[in-house]
Design a protein around this motif. Structure first.
Motif, PDB file in Angstrom:
ATOM      1  N   ASN A 157       0.839  -1.234  -0.111  1.00 63.25           N
ATOM      2  CA  ASN A 157       0.059  -0.004   0.083  1.00 63.25           C
ATOM      3  C   ASN A 157       1.095   1.055   0.094  1.00 63.25           C
ATOM      4  OD1 ASN A 157      -2.521   1.547   0.111  1.00 63.25           O
ATOM      5  ND2 ASN A 157      -2.632   1.322   2.161  1.00 63.25           N
ATOM      6  N   ALA A 158       1.608   1.361  -0.971  1.00 65.98           N
ATOM      7  CA  ALA A 158       2.671   2.504  -1.209  1.00 65.98           C
ATOM      8  C   ALA A 158       2.001   3.780  -1.117  1.00 65.98           C
ATOM      9  CB  ALA A 158       3.503   2.280  -2.233  1.00 65.98           C
ATOM     10  N   ASN A 159       0.752   3.755  -1.572  1.00 65.11           N
ATOM     11  CA  ASN A 159      -0.053   5.190  -1.643  1.00 65.11           C
ATOM     12  C   ASN A 159      -0.782   5.330  -0.445  1.00 65.11           C
ATOM     13  OD1 ASN A 159       1.023   6.010  -4.166  1.00 65.11           O
ATOM     14  ND2 ASN A 159      -0.437   4.706  -5.191  1.00 65.11           N
ATOM     15  N   TYR A 160      -0.786   4.570   0.497  1.00 66.49           N
ATOM     16  CA  TYR A 160      -1.555   4.746   1.694  1.00 66.49           C
ATOM     17  C   TYR A 160      -3.110   5.098   1.548  1.00 66.49           C
ATOM     18  CZ  TYR A 160       3.224   5.191   3.952  1.00 66.49           C
ATOM     19  OH  TYR A 160       4.425   4.916   4.459  1.00 66.49           O
ATOM     20  N   GLN A 161      -3.638   4.263   0.811  1.00 59.67           N
ATOM     21  CA  GLN A 161      -5.002   4.155   0.653  1.00 59.67           C
ATOM     22  C   GLN A 161      -5.743   3.283   1.777  1.00 59.67           C
ATOM     23  OE1 GLN A 161      -5.040   2.655  -3.492  1.00 59.67           O
ATOM     24  NE2 GLN A 161      -6.630   4.039  -3.821  1.00 59.67           N
ATOM     25  N   PRO A 162      -6.896   3.599   2.294  1.00 57.96           N
ATOM     26  CA  PRO A 162      -7.657   3.162   3.367  1.00 57.96           C
ATOM     27  C   PRO A 162      -7.977   1.541   2.781  1.00 57.96           C
ATOM     28  CG  PRO A 162      -9.116   4.711   2.228  1.00 57.96           C
ATOM     29  CD  PRO A 162      -7.795   4.989   1.789  1.00 57.96           C
ATOM     30  N   GLN A 163      -7.600   0.576   3.653  1.00 59.23           N
ATOM     31  CA  GLN A 163      -7.871  -0.850   3.330  1.00 59.23           C
ATOM     32  C   GLN A 163      -8.517  -1.362   4.518  1.00 59.23           C
ATOM     33  OE1 GLN A 163      -3.580  -1.943   2.487  1.00 59.23           O
ATOM     34  NE2 GLN A 163      -4.270  -2.317   0.251  1.00 59.23           N
ATOM     35  N   CYS A 164      -9.122  -2.433   4.112  1.00 59.62           N
ATOM     36  CA  CYS A 164      -9.571  -3.421   5.271  1.00 59.62           C
ATOM     37  C   CYS A 164      -9.321  -4.941   4.832  1.00 59.62           C
ATOM     38  CB  CYS A 164     -11.125  -3.109   5.543  1.00 59.62           C
ATOM     39  SG  CYS A 164     -12.029  -3.652   4.399  1.00 59.62           S
ATOM     40  N   ALA A 165      -9.626  -5.633   5.804  1.00 58.74           N
ATOM     41  CA  ALA A 165      -9.718  -7.201   5.552  1.00 58.74           C
ATOM     42  C   ALA A 165     -10.894  -7.652   4.938  1.00 58.74           C
ATOM     43  CB  ALA A 165      -9.353  -7.962   6.862  1.00 58.74           C
ATOM     44  N   ILE A 166     -11.046  -8.457   3.900  1.00 60.71           N
ATOM     45  CA  ILE A 166     -12.364  -8.998   3.558  1.00 60.71           C
ATOM     46  C   ILE A 166     -12.164 -10.375   3.709  1.00 60.71           C
ATOM     47  CG2 ILE A 166     -12.724  -7.081   1.531  1.00 60.71           C
ATOM     48  CD1 ILE A 166     -11.359  -9.166  -0.457  1.00 60.71           C
ATOM     49  N   ALA A 167     -11.369 -11.081   4.627  1.00 58.02           N
ATOM     50  CA  ALA A 167     -11.345 -12.459   4.872  1.00 58.02           C
ATOM     51  C   ALA A 167     -10.242 -12.413   6.052  1.00 58.02           C
ATOM     52  CB  ALA A 167     -10.816 -13.339   3.775  1.00 58.02           C
ATOM     53  N   ILE A 168     -10.415 -13.328   6.919  1.00 53.89           N
ATOM     54  CA  ILE A 168      -9.544 -13.535   8.033  1.00 53.89           C
ATOM     55  C   ILE A 168      -9.323 -15.004   8.170  1.00 53.89           C
ATOM     56  CG2 ILE A 168     -10.183 -11.230   9.092  1.00 53.89           C
ATOM     57  CD1 ILE A 168     -12.168 -12.677  11.019  1.00 53.89           C
ATOM     58  N   ASP A 169      -8.196 -15.296   8.883  1.00 54.79           N
ATOM     59  CA  ASP A 169      -7.790 -16.857   9.347  1.00 54.79           C
ATOM     60  C   ASP A 169      -8.353 -17.007  10.591  1.00 54.79           C
ATOM     61  OD1 ASP A 169      -6.152 -15.658  11.062  1.00 54.79           O
ATOM     62  OD2 ASP A 169      -4.308 -15.998   9.850  1.00 54.79           O
ATOM     63  N   SER A 170      -8.177 -18.169  10.793  1.00 56.08           N
ATOM     64  CA  SER A 170      -8.553 -18.779  12.086  1.00 56.08           C
ATOM     65  C   SER A 170      -8.045 -18.121  13.388  1.00 56.08           C
ATOM     66  CB  SER A 170      -8.070 -20.148  12.321  1.00 56.08           C
ATOM     67  OG  SER A 170      -6.439 -20.372  12.317  1.00 56.08           O
ATOM     68  N   ASN A 171      -7.112 -17.211  13.421  1.00 55.45           N
ATOM     69  CA  ASN A 171      -6.533 -16.517  14.213  1.00 55.45           C
ATOM     70  C   ASN A 171      -7.150 -15.022  14.427  1.00 55.45           C
ATOM     71  OD1 ASN A 171      -4.803 -18.422  15.635  1.00 55.45           O
ATOM     72  ND2 ASN A 171      -3.401 -17.956  14.008  1.00 55.45           N
ATOM     73  N   ASN A 172      -8.165 -14.789  13.363  1.00 52.22           N
ATOM     74  CA  ASN A 172      -8.673 -13.363  13.245  1.00 52.22           C
ATOM     75  C   ASN A 172      -7.736 -12.495  12.480  1.00 52.22           C
ATOM     76  OD1 ASN A 172     -11.387 -12.739  13.951  1.00 52.22           O
ATOM     77  ND2 ASN A 172     -10.748 -11.059  14.989  1.00 52.22           N
ATOM     78  N   ASN A 173      -6.554 -12.778  11.794  1.00 52.48           N
ATOM     79  CA  ASN A 173      -5.752 -11.865  10.996  1.00 52.48           C
ATOM     80  C   ASN A 173      -6.129 -11.997   9.673  1.00 52.48           C
ATOM     81  OD1 ASN A 173      -4.023 -11.595  13.384  1.00 52.48           O
ATOM     82  ND2 ASN A 173      -3.057 -13.476  12.971  1.00 52.48           N
ATOM     83  N   ALA A 174      -5.969 -10.855   9.221  1.00 53.65           N
ATOM     84  CA  ALA A 174      -6.197 -10.524   7.764  1.00 53.65           C
ATOM     85  C   ALA A 174      -5.738 -11.381   6.908  1.00 53.65           C
ATOM     86  CB  ALA A 174      -6.027  -9.115   7.341  1.00 53.65           C
ATOM     87  N   SER A 175      -6.493 -12.082   5.943  1.00 51.85           N
ATOM     88  CA  SER A 175      -6.023 -13.105   4.926  1.00 51.85           C
ATOM     89  C   SER A 175      -5.942 -12.490   3.615  1.00 51.85           C
ATOM     90  CB  SER A 175      -6.436 -14.380   4.980  1.00 51.85           C
ATOM     91  OG  SER A 175      -7.769 -14.372   5.045  1.00 51.85           O
ATOM     92  N   ALA A 176      -6.932 -11.562   3.412  1.00 48.13           N
ATOM     93  CA  ALA A 176      -7.224 -10.854   1.979  1.00 48.13           C
ATOM     94  C   ALA A 176      -7.715  -9.602   2.396  1.00 48.13           C
ATOM     95  CB  ALA A 176      -8.248 -11.815   1.324  1.00 48.13           C
ATOM     96  N   TRP A 177      -7.278  -8.772   1.513  1.00 49.88           N
ATOM     97  CA  TRP A 177      -7.442  -7.168   1.787  1.00 49.88           C
ATOM     98  C   TRP A 177      -8.064  -6.539   0.201  1.00 49.88           C
ATOM     99  CZ3 TRP A 177      -5.452  -4.222   5.665  1.00 49.88           C
ATOM    100  CH2 TRP A 177      -4.840  -4.943   6.695  1.00 49.88           C
ATOM    101  N   SER A 178      -8.750  -5.454   0.677  1.00 50.25           N
ATOM    102  CA  SER A 178      -9.155  -4.469  -0.432  1.00 50.25           C
ATOM    103  C   SER A 178      -9.230  -3.195  -0.025  1.00 50.25           C
ATOM    104  CB  SER A 178     -10.736  -5.315  -0.866  1.00 50.25           C
ATOM    105  OG  SER A 178     -11.036  -4.287  -1.958  1.00 50.25           O
ATOM    106  N   VAL A 179      -9.579  -2.170  -1.046  1.00 48.58           N
ATOM    107  CA  VAL A 179      -9.639  -0.664  -0.567  1.00 48.58           C
ATOM    108  C   VAL A 179     -10.920  -0.508  -0.390  1.00 48.58           C
ATOM    109  CG1 VAL A 179      -9.158   1.530  -1.685  1.00 48.58           C
ATOM    110  CG2 VAL A 179      -7.523  -0.401  -2.252  1.00 48.58           C
ATOM    111  N   CYS A 180     -11.145   0.317   0.698  1.00 50.44           N
ATOM    112  CA  CYS A 180     -12.389   0.716   1.325  1.00 50.44           C
ATOM    113  C   CYS A 180     -13.096   1.707   0.414  1.00 50.44           C
ATOM    114  CB  CYS A 180     -12.270   1.343   2.810  1.00 50.44           C
ATOM    115  SG  CYS A 180     -11.589   0.047   3.965  1.00 50.44           S
ATOM    116  N   ASN A 181     -14.196   1.725   0.290  1.00 49.80           N
ATOM    117  CA  ASN A 181     -15.095   2.828  -0.475  1.00 49.80           C
ATOM    118  C   ASN A 181     -15.529   3.767   0.873  1.00 49.80           C
ATOM    119  OD1 ASN A 181     -15.374   1.755  -3.043  1.00 49.80           O
ATOM    120  ND2 ASN A 181     -16.963   0.379  -2.396  1.00 49.80           N
ATOM    121  N   VAL A 182     -14.893   4.908   0.759  1.00 45.92           N
ATOM    122  CA  VAL A 182     -15.032   6.089   1.575  1.00 45.92           C
ATOM    123  C   VAL A 182     -15.395   7.357   0.893  1.00 45.92           C
ATOM    124  CG1 VAL A 182     -13.855   4.899   3.359  1.00 45.92           C
ATOM    125  CG2 VAL A 182     -12.550   6.315   1.641  1.00 45.92           C
ATOM    126  N   PRO A 183     -16.087   8.176   1.774  1.00 44.68           N
ATOM    127  CA  PRO A 183     -16.172   9.700   1.062  1.00 44.68           C
ATOM    128  C   PRO A 183     -15.111  10.164   0.624  1.00 44.68           C
ATOM    129  CG  PRO A 183     -17.387   9.207   3.259  1.00 44.68           C
ATOM    130  CD  PRO A 183     -16.394   8.442   3.127  1.00 44.68           C
TER     131      PRO A 183
END
Length: 456
Positions: free
Chosen positions: A76-102
């Protein structure tokens, strides 16, 4: 026909009621109500992403639990707001995507000196201090031959529920830089808040909110302590003495004799130069330089995502050094740590050069890590080669932000072993100063004083 119209009306009313109920039962993540009620936040409405998936909250990443989007995600070199769209058994992010924000604008830091350090944040209580705010995706004013009189960006200085407008200095506005003049305001520490096209940038879209503050202090008010001579004829030369620190910090005149990564409209810090100058020798047109490598170094630290002042390590070697920048050579993905790298790091003191052993499995285009060797106590300039090409110092954000200080005091020491005798498999506790090891961990929250290291 009347019954059909009544049916349509009922459906519309039910839809409106559903929307009203929805608005009453959840709030969007970027609503300031979340910042005002962090201890007891309201129910959050679902957050969608550019992939079409919905964010999964909470999620863990690098030892931190997130309940909102973040600009600290991977790749995320441009520092866009992201979130996890999938998590593993330890609740850690396993897949990411860019958030739709104002607004996806973000704030890196603020200072009262152009390209200064965020700790240089003090200004006068009497107003007039020029505040520089750096980030990404601000609204840029349309080009004009005269200074702009309006802006799609707004800056406020906030202390609790007290808000002061910071007067925009619009002719210096770019997509990565804002400037404004602080007003007269009481002595205090103020959070800098930015609106882009009317949308408030939430604090989770700051690199670190504590890096974007303004400290109003009487001591920062320029003062005149002497006037010499105090009498004289008309047109006599008068010398004023005193403390003019605030005005000095606000100057922004630099003369360049090489390409620079500090040019305008340059969010990715590519090396640029003037291709035309005006009558005052100031750049009037810019272009990118053709160079062997356009990689650049932002800063280095001995703590992941730490501050460049955290640069001390042991003379006995083993300190993990984190180097941040842009356009480093990225290793090909592998399921095992990489054993070779197209990047090389050296620690240089005058004509003495030491190789810093690359830690290649953490290499990205914006991050390098290496282990400092055993080396004498001194301060070393960190030099980086990309594909065999040395990154010149003019492609550093600031060379003094990329140094390594080798100190005996940073060598981990053991001050106690408890118990000193025991049967096999007894629990043994080691106490001491493991500050360097703490700084090298890439999790948040490790202590920096005496720590207990437990082993069997």
């Amino acid at each position: 026909m009347f019954q059909f119209k009544s049916f349509i009306t009922a459906v519309i009313l039910l839809s409106l009621a559903a929307e009203l109920t929805k608005s009453q039962t959840c709030s969007y993540m970027w609503d300031p109500v979340f910042e005002a009620n962090s201890a007891n936040p309201p129910t959050m409405c679902p957050v969608t992403t550019t992939s079409g998936s919905t964010c999964v909250f909470p999620f863990g990443y690098n030892g931190v639990t997130y309940t909102t989007c973040t600009v600290q995600g991977p790749n995320n070199a441009n520092y866009q707001p992201q979130c996890a769209i999938a998590i593993d058994s330890n609740n850690n992010a396993s897949a990411w995507s860019v958030c739709n924000v104002p607004t996806d604008a973000m704030v890196t830091y603020a200072t009262v000196r152009k390209a200064g350090y965020y700790g240089q944040n003090g200004g006068s209580t009497q107003g007039g201090t020029l505040v520089w705010i750096y980030g990404n995706r601000f609204a840029e004013n349309s080009f004009s031959s005269v200074p702009a009189s309006s802006s799609a960006n707004t800056v406020q200085l906030v202390d609790g529920y007290t808000v002061y407008d910071c007067e925009m200095h619009n002719d210096k506005t770019t997509t990565t830089q804002l400037t404004c003049y602080a007003p007269v305001l009481p002595e205090s520490v103020y959070q800098i808040r930015v609106y882009v096209n009317g949308n408030l940038i939430p604090l989770y879209q700051y690199y670190d909110p504590t890096h974007a503050i303004f400290a109003s202090m009487p001591s920062q008010t320029p003062t005149i302590t002497g006037i010499t001579p105090q009498t004289g004829t008309p047109n006599s030369l008068v010398t004023l003495t005193g403390n003019f620190e605030t005005a000095c910090y606000s100057r922004d005149v630099v003369t360049y004799t090489t390409c620079t990564v500090q040019g305008p409209n340059n969010a990715n810090y590519q090396p640029q130069c003037a291709i035309a100058i005006d009558s005052n020798n100031n750049a009037s047109a810019w272009s990118f330089c053709n160079v062997p490598t356009d990689a650049m170094v932002t800063y280095a630290t001995v703590r992941k995502a730490g501050y460049y002042g955290q640069n001390g390590g042991s003379t006995q070697g083993g300190t993990l050094v984190w180097i941040y920048g842009n356009r480093f050579a990225e290793n090909s993905f592998s399921s095992v740590p990489a054993s070779s790298s197209a990047n090389t790091v050296q620690l240089v003191d005058g004509y003495t050069v030491y190789d810093c052993e690359m830690h290649n499995d953490k290499t990205t285009t914006t991050q390098l890590t290496c282990y400092a060797p055993v080396l004498p106590e001194s301060v070393y300039q960190i030099r980086v080669y990309v594909n065999g090409n040395l990154i010149p110092l003019y492609q550093y954000y600031d060379p003094t932000h990329a140094i390594f200080a080798s100190m005996p005091s940073q060598t981990p020491t053991i001050t106690g072993i408890t118990p000193q005798t025991g049967t096999p498999n007894s629990l043994v506790t080691l106490t001491g100063n493991f500050e360097t090891a703490c700084y090298s961990r890439d999790v948040v929250g490790c202590a920096q004083d005496d720590n207990a290291l437990i082993s069997r």
